[in-house]
Design a protein around this motif. Sequence first.
Motif, PDB file in Angstrom:
ATOM      1  N   LYS A   1      -3.558   3.599   4.637  1.00  0.00           N
ATOM      2  CA  LYS A   1      -3.507   1.961   4.856  1.00  0.00           C
ATOM      3  C   LYS A   1      -2.378   1.754   5.426  1.00  0.00           C
ATOM      4  O   LYS A   1      -2.171   0.781   6.043  1.00  0.00           O
ATOM      5  CB  LYS A   1      -4.299   1.314   3.380  1.00  0.00           C
TER       6      LYS A   1
ATOM      7  N   TYR B   1       0.794  -1.256   0.075  1.00  0.00           N
ATOM      8  CA  TYR B   1       0.018   0.007   0.013  1.00  0.00           C
ATOM      9  C   TYR B   1       0.902   1.264  -0.131  1.00  0.00           C
ATOM     10  O   TYR B   1       0.425   2.275  -0.530  1.00  0.00           O
ATOM     11  CB  TYR B   1      -0.959   0.114   1.062  1.00  0.00           C
TER      12      TYR B   1
ATOM     13  N   GLU C   1      -1.033   4.693  -1.077  1.00  0.00           N
ATOM     14  CA  GLU C   1      -1.950   4.690  -0.072  1.00  0.00           C
ATOM     15  C   GLU C   1      -1.320   4.490   1.226  1.00  0.00           C
ATOM     16  O   GLU C   1      -1.579   3.697   2.156  1.00  0.00           O
ATOM     17  CB  GLU C   1      -3.008   3.571  -0.120  1.00  0.00           C
TER      18      GLU C   1
END
Length: 293
Positions: free
Chosen positions: A88, A80, A85
Amino acid sequence: KNQEEMDIAFRYYNRCLNILEEIGNKEGIAHSLSNIGLIYEYQDKITKALEYYYQSFKVYKEIENKKGIANSLNNIGSIYDNQGEITKALGYYHQSLKIKEEIVDKTGIAISLNKIGVIELKQGKLVSAKQNLEKSLQIAKEIGYPEFISDVSSSLSTVYEKEGKNKLALEMYKLHITMRDSINNEATQKATIQQQAKYEYEKQKAVDDAEHDKQIAIEQEAKEKQQIITYATGGGLGLVGIFLIFVFNRLQVTKKQKLVIETQKVEVEKQKEVVELAHHELEEKNQEIMDSI
């Protein structure tokens, strides 16, 4: 894998996984799944890498292997992180760090702190980033891991530079360069050793191949000789068989001829007896005539 022969590594990891599944070794299965995930991540096949990391995580969780669970969480977080991201990623990194602190896995703690610190540096959270990176560097020095020291010191150099602490920034940068050169020197030595090993292997392989070819030639020659012996034996047996058939036929002919001769002899004896009987009767008749005269 360490020599970056990823296709070969992938084949061995899969063969290993198949055997572990046959014998039901769940810890080994989880470890192999993680290794395959690493290969996919290296090949930039992110979806497959994430799939295998999750499978590994589930098996580790099933057998309650905390170190394995923490490593899997870290691997998932890394995926991630690379995809941008970061929320996350941070969640998985913090979960991993918590477990590693529980089991006192210093190497794992250093890795997680470094990853968290790097993300916080990107977010501009300099205070928190510096705390986590300094902790990571301290542990990395304790365990003597040049690669970690190099990574963390590079990140800390950036933190100190942003804080205006140029002297510390320079010290961290120098440490980063020193560790990097150490790693490169080690890598160069390994590459030289690998090249020498490859040369020795190829030289020995050439000798082995020549010996193997020689052995094959000897076996082929022995096989051909055996075939000749087999054919010769078969031919000899065939001739013996023909001779036996010939002898048998001659015996049959001889037997038939003997039977004919025996039959003819009996007929001759019978005819002789008839002639003698007739002659005897004739003599008797002559005697009767003579007597009558």
